[in-house]
Motif scaffolding. Structure first.
Motif, PDB file in Angstrom:
ATOM      1  N   PRO A  67       0.830  -1.209   0.000  1.00  0.00           N
ATOM      2  CA  PRO A  67       0.000   0.000   0.000  1.00  0.00           C
ATOM      3  C   PRO A  67       0.865   1.259   0.000  1.00  0.00           C
ATOM      4  CG  PRO A  67      -0.802  -1.588   1.611  1.00  0.00           C
ATOM      5  CD  PRO A  67       0.508  -2.113   1.113  1.00  0.00           C
ATOM      6  N   PRO A  68       0.528   2.263  -0.782  1.00  0.00           N
ATOM      7  CA  PRO A  68       1.360   3.463  -0.880  1.00  0.00           C
ATOM      8  C   PRO A  68       1.497   4.227   0.430  1.00  0.00           C
ATOM      9  CG  PRO A  68      -0.749   3.771  -2.015  1.00  0.00           C
ATOM     10  CD  PRO A  68      -0.652   2.325  -1.676  1.00  0.00           C
ATOM     11  N   GLU A  69       0.549   4.025   1.347  1.00  0.00           N
ATOM     12  CA  GLU A  69       0.612   4.749   2.619  1.00  0.00           C
ATOM     13  C   GLU A  69       1.872   4.401   3.415  1.00  0.00           C
ATOM     14  OE1 GLU A  69      -2.239   2.499   2.190  1.00  0.00           O
ATOM     15  OE2 GLU A  69      -2.988   4.053   0.831  1.00  0.00           O
ATOM     16  N   ARG A  70       2.427   3.218   3.171  1.00  0.00           N
ATOM     17  CA  ARG A  70       3.607   2.818   3.931  1.00  0.00           C
ATOM     18  C   ARG A  70       4.815   3.672   3.562  1.00  0.00           C
ATOM     19  NH1 ARG A  70       2.843  -3.832   3.573  1.00  0.00           N
ATOM     20  NH2 ARG A  70       0.797  -3.856   4.629  1.00  0.00           N
ATOM     21  N   LEU A  71       5.021   3.891   2.285  1.00  0.00           N
ATOM     22  CA  LEU A  71       6.124   4.750   1.855  1.00  0.00           C
ATOM     23  C   LEU A  71       5.907   6.175   2.350  1.00  0.00           C
ATOM     24  CD1 LEU A  71       8.720   5.226   0.259  1.00  0.00           C
ATOM     25  CD2 LEU A  71       7.315   5.489  -1.809  1.00  0.00           C
ATOM     26  N   ASP A  72       4.672   6.654   2.290  1.00  0.00           N
ATOM     27  CA  ASP A  72       4.371   8.008   2.775  1.00  0.00           C
ATOM     28  C   ASP A  72       4.683   8.128   4.265  1.00  0.00           C
ATOM     29  OD1 ASP A  72       3.476   8.568   0.219  1.00  0.00           O
ATOM     30  OD2 ASP A  72       1.362   8.214   0.703  1.00  0.00           O
ATOM     31  N   ALA A  73       4.287   7.109   5.035  1.00  0.00           N
ATOM     32  CA  ALA A  73       4.528   7.148   6.483  1.00  0.00           C
ATOM     33  C   ALA A  73       6.022   7.139   6.791  1.00  0.00           C
ATOM     34  CB  ALA A  73       3.837   5.969   7.156  1.00  0.00           C
ATOM     35  N   LEU A  74       6.792   6.356   6.022  1.00  0.00           N
ATOM     36  CA  LEU A  74       8.232   6.318   6.255  1.00  0.00           C
ATOM     37  C   LEU A  74       8.856   7.671   5.953  1.00  0.00           C
ATOM     38  CD1 LEU A  74      10.844   4.863   6.945  1.00  0.00           C
ATOM     39  CD2 LEU A  74      10.946   4.046   4.583  1.00  0.00           C
ATOM     40  N   ARG A  75       8.446   8.304   4.874  1.00  0.00           N
ATOM     41  CA  ARG A  75       8.998   9.618   4.544  1.00  0.00           C
ATOM     42  C   ARG A  75       8.676  10.643   5.635  1.00  0.00           C
ATOM     43  NH1 ARG A  75       7.812   9.027  -1.873  1.00  0.00           N
ATOM     44  NH2 ARG A  75       9.979   8.663  -2.526  1.00  0.00           N
ATOM     45  N   GLU A  76       7.487  10.573   6.182  1.00  0.00           N
ATOM     46  CA  GLU A  76       7.141  11.486   7.275  1.00  0.00           C
ATOM     47  C   GLU A  76       8.026  11.226   8.487  1.00  0.00           C
ATOM     48  OE1 GLU A  76       3.006  11.052   8.079  1.00  0.00           O
ATOM     49  OE2 GLU A  76       2.368  11.764   6.092  1.00  0.00           O
ATOM     50  N   GLY A 117      17.731  -8.155  -2.092  1.00  0.00           N
ATOM     51  CA  GLY A 117      17.319  -6.864  -2.633  1.00  0.00           C
ATOM     52  C   GLY A 117      17.559  -5.758  -1.626  1.00  0.00           C
ATOM     53  N   LEU A 118      17.339  -4.526  -2.066  1.00  0.00           N
ATOM     54  CA  LEU A 118      17.580  -3.357  -1.228  1.00  0.00           C
ATOM     55  C   LEU A 118      16.809  -2.195  -1.817  1.00  0.00           C
ATOM     56  CD1 LEU A 118      20.924  -2.109   0.224  1.00  0.00           C
ATOM     57  CD2 LEU A 118      19.747  -0.644  -1.421  1.00  0.00           C
ATOM     58  N   ALA A 119      16.256  -1.354  -0.951  1.00  0.00           N
ATOM     59  CA  ALA A 119      15.564  -0.147  -1.394  1.00  0.00           C
ATOM     60  C   ALA A 119      16.228   1.074  -0.778  1.00  0.00           C
ATOM     61  CB  ALA A 119      14.091  -0.192  -1.006  1.00  0.00           C
ATOM     62  N   ILE A 120      16.203   2.173  -1.518  1.00  0.00           N
ATOM     63  CA  ILE A 120      16.662   3.465  -1.006  1.00  0.00           C
ATOM     64  C   ILE A 120      15.511   4.442  -1.168  1.00  0.00           C
ATOM     65  CG2 ILE A 120      18.331   5.332  -1.213  1.00  0.00           C
ATOM     66  CD1 ILE A 120      20.297   3.331  -2.405  1.00  0.00           C
ATOM     67  N   VAL A 121      15.137   5.082  -0.067  1.00  0.00           N
ATOM     68  CA  VAL A 121      14.021   6.019  -0.062  1.00  0.00           C
ATOM     69  C   VAL A 121      14.564   7.421   0.174  1.00  0.00           C
ATOM     70  CG1 VAL A 121      11.906   6.702   1.118  1.00  0.00           C
ATOM     71  CG2 VAL A 121      12.415   4.274   0.783  1.00  0.00           C
ATOM     72  N   LEU A 122      14.317   8.320  -0.767  1.00  0.00           N
ATOM     73  CA  LEU A 122      14.617   9.736  -0.611  1.00  0.00           C
ATOM     74  C   LEU A 122      13.298  10.501  -0.542  1.00  0.00           C
ATOM     75  CD1 LEU A 122      17.518  10.161  -3.228  1.00  0.00           C
ATOM     76  CD2 LEU A 122      17.652   9.423  -0.833  1.00  0.00           C
ATOM     77  N   ALA A 123      13.376  11.780  -0.295  1.00  0.00           N
ATOM     78  CA  ALA A 123      12.168  12.574  -0.144  1.00  0.00           C
ATOM     79  C   ALA A 123      11.369  12.647  -1.435  1.00  0.00           C
ATOM     80  CB  ALA A 123      12.530  13.982   0.332  1.00  0.00           C
ATOM     81  N   ASP A 124      12.045  12.643  -2.594  1.00  0.00           N
ATOM     82  CA  ASP A 124      11.345  12.832  -3.859  1.00  0.00           C
ATOM     83  C   ASP A 124      11.390  11.640  -4.797  1.00  0.00           C
ATOM     84  OD1 ASP A 124      14.039  12.959  -4.357  1.00  0.00           O
ATOM     85  OD2 ASP A 124      13.914  14.628  -5.780  1.00  0.00           O
ATOM     86  N   ARG A 125      12.088  10.568  -4.405  1.00  0.00           N
ATOM     87  CA  ARG A 125      12.176   9.391  -5.259  1.00  0.00           C
ATOM     88  C   ARG A 125      12.597   8.197  -4.416  1.00  0.00           C
ATOM     89  NH1 ARG A 125      15.926  11.142  -9.726  1.00  0.00           N
ATOM     90  NH2 ARG A 125      15.302  13.224  -9.046  1.00  0.00           N
ATOM     91  N   ALA A 126      12.386   7.010  -4.974  1.00  0.00           N
ATOM     92  CA  ALA A 126      12.801   5.774  -4.292  1.00  0.00           C
ATOM     93  C   ALA A 126      13.160   4.751  -5.360  1.00  0.00           C
ATOM     94  CB  ALA A 126      11.693   5.239  -3.394  1.00  0.00           C
TER      95      ALA A 126
END
Length: 666
Positions: A67-76, A117-126
């Motif tokens: 769900p997209p809310e998870r990425l949004d919550a992490l960024r917050e 695998g690995l993910a990198i989350v930035l404020a404007d891209r992931a």
């Protein structure tokens, strides 16, 4: 009110740990951890409570895009902490292949369920980074609009960070989930971008994963000497001698399979690998400390460890490292496998760790006589189960009614009937038609395909037995009711894979040769046709331990690890046509000494094939085989037939006789 509503806080916490571990082969085994000498009523009560809690628990790790809310919550959360980005690897504090549900942060955040695998989350891209095995899978499981898929080798995280990370920004990482070497690469990448890497005290993903599963709890039990072959004290003495030669006074062990091997201990905390999640310190003077959740320790294990091993909770590891540093002890860590947190703790205590390989890895890989005997016996039982399954498949699949899930369920149930069975060694890969081209495919209700007559079915499976670990792949042509042959292209590709398999199985090589020097033997015939496969040809296999075990491998990737007698590896070349079919032939092989001819100047080694199951003759193009290759295949099938004929019923015996007939009789 449910039964679980009457639990005390400690009992509920314990039970949540139980349901976070894989469902045990014997559900009653863990009850003795909470009830002394449990009776039938105790077992029924507690297993019922566990079943109810498991049924009501949703860990949020379903297949498909998260769900997209998870990425949004992490960024917050990152913004709240003053971080401009965060790295989310598929890893736990032990850097193993399989991780507990609560450590599957990458799957929770993205939906990706692969094993690397690995993910990198930035404020404007992931971005999400996967290797060649998962290029198709990541497209299916991850929302590419939110996580840009990247090839782990072609566009590694270091380069992506250097390109996209803002100057003067802070990239967070969890030092428990990255090795010192891995953290150093991230730090260098941030420096290239003009930013910096920042270790976090607690993981921000955990802060937003509100229903995160608890750490797993399963019984930690002794591994009997008839299977282990050597006592724990003998192993610890040998490891202490190795440390002394390396100039170390102690070593920190964080790999659960190394600890399991060293202490002759097994558990069931994570899927497919019989280990307990824990840490250890072993010292040159003979001392050893085990840091493990005390709720897991059975009375039998405590008695087996005796007074020579101190046992403490995991949070005692840090103070123990501080004491070693204060005493001026030289502490060895494996920089490629321990958490960066370990190195940072030692440096904070003013002790520079020695960078040395895990001292258990090489001796664990070279099986002793008892382990070799166990592996051979386990493969006979496993081969017997596979023969019965393949006979069933050949009878039922032409109807067109069977699905991938049917095959997975049937094979597991047949294996479970076998003596000393303790579960699967990995989730079965059952790829029908185009699903077989996904190298590490995992079937679910959404992807489940029927086994269509005339199609190709790839089945990669294995099991854990008390005396050994198995891993075998067979590619099967699902018969047409009219008996028509497999397509010419499929037969060509299958036979080229078989020729590579035989070339490796029959290799004779001098002592000191590495797997990377042998890898091309398995690929040569494919290369001649402009074909190849994007995975290694062979990996090490443990002894009732990990199905993927270092340090030896057979791969294009350069290696300085020589193949040595006692090592067990896979021999698994393949070919994959995206959107059509996949082919792989896998046996496990034991490295053995070979008699050197007169005048030889070096000792010779070779392989003994220990997997015993038929290779589908219907997919072979005999005209592509040499006389020597045909001779090897016919001899192998005679061995398979002679091994299993007396232990299967009459109907299966008839199928086995036909499946193992000489290839020239096709």
């Amino acid at each position: 009110m449910t039964d679980t509503d009457r639990l005390s806080p400690d009992e509920e916490a314990f039970l949540r740990g139980i349901v976070a571990a894989p469902e045990p082969v014997d559900p009653a085994e863990w009850v003795s951890l909470i009830v002394d000498a449990p009776g039938a009523e105790d077992v029924a009560l507690w297993t019922g409570r566990a079943a109810a809690l498991r049924a009501s628990t949703d860990d949020g790790l379903g297949r498909g895009p998260a769900p997209p809310e998870r990425l949004d919550a992490l960024r917050e959360e990152l913004a709240r902490r003053g971080l401009d980005g965060f790295v989310v690897p598929l890893a736990d504090a032990h850097q193993g292949e399989f991780v507990a549900p609560g450590a599957r942060r990458l799957a929770w955040l993205t939906g990706f369920t692969g094993s690397a695998g690995l993910a990198i989350v930035l404020a404007d891209r992931a971005a999400i980074f996967v290797d060649g095995r998962y290029t198709l899978q990541v497209e299916r499981e991850v929302d590419a609009e939110r996580f840009s898929p990247q090839h782990l080798t072609d566009r590694p995280p270091d380069d992506w960070i250097a390109t996209h990370f803002p100057a003067d920004a802070k990239l967070g990482y969890d030092p428990w989930l990255h090795t010192p070497d891995g953290a150093a690469r991230l730090e260098a990448a941030c420096a290239r971008a003009g930013g910096r890497l920042v270790a976090v005290g607690d993981n921000p993903v955990d802060a937003v994963w509100t229903d995160q599963p608890a750490p797993p709890i399963s019984p930690a039990v002794p591994h009997p000497p008839e299977y282990a072959g050597l006592s724990s004290s003998a192993k610890r003495a040998a490891v202490a001698e190795t440390l002394e030669k390396r100039g170390a006074d102690a070593a920190v062990l964080t790999a659960p399979d190394s600890i399991a091997w060293l202490f002759n201990m097994r558990g069931a905390d994570i899927p497919n690998t019989p280990v307990a999640l824990c840490f250890a310190i072993v010292e040159t003077g003979g001392g050893a400390s085990l840091f493990i959740d005390g709720r897991k320790v059975t009375g039998e294990l405590a008695a087996a460890l005796g007074d020579s091993v101190s046992v403490a909770e995991p949070d005692a590891l840090g103070p123990a490292l501080d004491r070693l540093a204060a005493d001026g002890r030289k502490v060895s860590i494996d920089p490629g496998s321990v958490p960066a947190w370990i190195a940072q703790r030692l440096r904070a205590a003013r002790s520079e760790p020695l960078r040395r390989p895990d001292p258990c890895t090489r001796p664990k890989a070279c099986k002793n006589e008892a382990e070799i005997a166990g592996a051979r016996a386990a493969h006979v039982r496993d081969g017997n189960a596979l023969v019965r399954f393949l006979a069933w498949l050949d009878a039922e699949a032409p109807s067109g009614r069977l699905t991938e899930l049917d095959a997975v369920s049937r094979l597991r149930s047949i294996r479970a009937e076998g003596e000393r069975f303790r579960g699967l060694s990995f989730d079965t890969i059952a790829g029908a038609g185009p699903n077989g081209a996904i190298v590490h495919y995992r079937v679910d209700e959404n992807s489940n395909r029927r086994l269509e007559p005339g199609s190709v079915f790839l089945l990669d499976s294995g099991a854990q037995y008390l005396d050994g670990t198995t891993d075998v792949t067979r590619t099967v042509h699902i018969r047409n009711p009219d008996g028509g042959p497999a397509p010419a292209e499929v037969r060509d590709r299958f036979t080229r894979v078989l020729k590579g398999h035989i070339a490796l199985a029959t290799a004779i090589f001098p002592r000191g040769v590495t797997g990377s020097q042998l890898d091309m033997l398995a690929r040569k015939t494919l290369w001649e046709a402009g074909l190849d496969y994007d995975h290694g040809t062979g990996h090490g296999v443990g002894s009732f331990l990990g199905v993927h075990e270092g340090p030896a491998r057979i791969s294009k990737v350069p290696s300085n690890v020589a193949l040595a007698p006692g090592m067990i590896l896979s021999n698994e070349p393949g070919y994959y046509k995206a959107g059509a079919y996949g082919i792989r032939i896998e046996n496990l092989v034991l490295v053995v000494e070979r008699e050197a001819p007169e005048g030889a100047e070096r000792a010779l080694h070779g392989f003994e094939t220990i997997t015993l199951a038929p290779i589908d003759r219907n997919l072979i193009e005999p005209s592509l085989l040499t006389a020597e290759e045909t001779g090897w295949l016919d001899a192998y099938h005679r061995r398979v037939r002679d091994t299993h004929t007396g232990s299967v019923d009459e109907e299966v015996g008839r199928w086995l006789e036909a499946a193992c007939a000489p290839i020239t009789a096709r």
